[in-house]
Design a protein around this motif. Structure first.
Motif, PDB file in Angstrom:
ATOM      1  N   LEU A  30      43.204  44.107  38.532  1.00 47.95           N
ATOM      2  CA  LEU A  30      42.079  43.547  37.790  1.00 47.95           C
ATOM      3  C   LEU A  30      42.501  43.355  36.334  1.00 47.95           C
ATOM      4  O   LEU A  30      43.004  44.286  35.695  1.00 47.95           O
ATOM      5  N   LYS A  42      37.671  41.579  32.839  1.00 45.80           N
ATOM      6  CA  LYS A  42      37.203  40.743  33.945  1.00 45.80           C
ATOM      7  C   LYS A  42      36.427  41.590  34.948  1.00 45.80           C
ATOM      8  O   LYS A  42      36.613  42.797  35.035  1.00 45.80           O
ATOM      9  N   GLU A  43      35.551  40.927  35.695  1.00 43.65           N
ATOM     10  CA  GLU A  43      34.764  41.605  36.718  1.00 43.65           C
ATOM     11  C   GLU A  43      34.784  40.807  37.999  1.00 43.65           C
ATOM     12  O   GLU A  43      34.812  39.575  37.977  1.00 43.65           O
ATOM     13  N   SER A  97      41.032  32.396  39.933  1.00 44.35           N
ATOM     14  CA  SER A  97      39.987  32.617  38.931  1.00 44.35           C
ATOM     15  C   SER A  97      40.484  33.375  37.705  1.00 44.35           C
ATOM     16  O   SER A  97      39.763  33.516  36.730  1.00 44.35           O
ATOM     17  N   VAL A 148      40.822  36.447  37.497  1.00 39.32           N
ATOM     18  CA  VAL A 148      40.176  37.755  37.424  1.00 39.32           C
ATOM     19  C   VAL A 148      41.204  38.843  37.736  1.00 39.32           C
ATOM     20  O   VAL A 148      41.147  39.932  37.170  1.00 39.32           O
ATOM     21  N   GLU A 149      42.144  38.526  38.604  1.00 37.24           N
ATOM     22  CA  GLU A 149      43.216  39.468  38.909  1.00 37.24           C
ATOM     23  C   GLU A 149      44.565  38.787  38.741  1.00 37.24           C
ATOM     24  O   GLU A 149      44.701  37.579  38.905  1.00 37.24           O
TER      25      GLU A 149
END
Length: 103
Positions: free
Chosen positions: A17, A21-22, A80, A82-83
């Motif tokens: 992660l 970010k979520e 995205s 995010v990771e």
């Protein structure tokens, strides 16, 4: 593909992660859909999140590092941003290969 045995090479995709970010429910569902696609293509070995680390692991079968990288980069978590990911080439030690000739 391993030329000696005709088997696919296994790769470990380590997902982490990214700071700030979520994961959203929508994004997790997209990721699971992608994993199901890999499973239907017989490329997915194992996968799951870590319970003590913000990230997870996917073990896949691929013909090359380049294919493994493409698989990782098509993951919705990675697309995205995010990771992020790292790839490791995994040599399986097991009874069938006499623990890599050392057993």
């Amino acid at each position: 593909m391993n030329n000696r045995t005709g088997l696919y090479t296994r790769f470990v995709i380590l997902l982490t992660l990214n700071p700030g970010k979520e994961l959203t429910e929508k994004l997790i569902k997209e990721h699971v859909h992608y994993l199901k696609k890999l499973e239907s293509e017989n490329k997915l070995e194992l996968c799951g999140p870590f319970s003590d680390y913000k990230g997870g692991m996917i073990i896949i079968k691929a013909k090359s590092y380049e294919e493994a990288k493409e698989i990782a980069e098509l993951d919705p978590f990675v697309i995205s941003r995010v990771e992020s990911y790292e790839i490791r080439t995994w040599e399986l030690s097991c009874k069938e290969n006499n623990h890599m000739g050392m057993g």
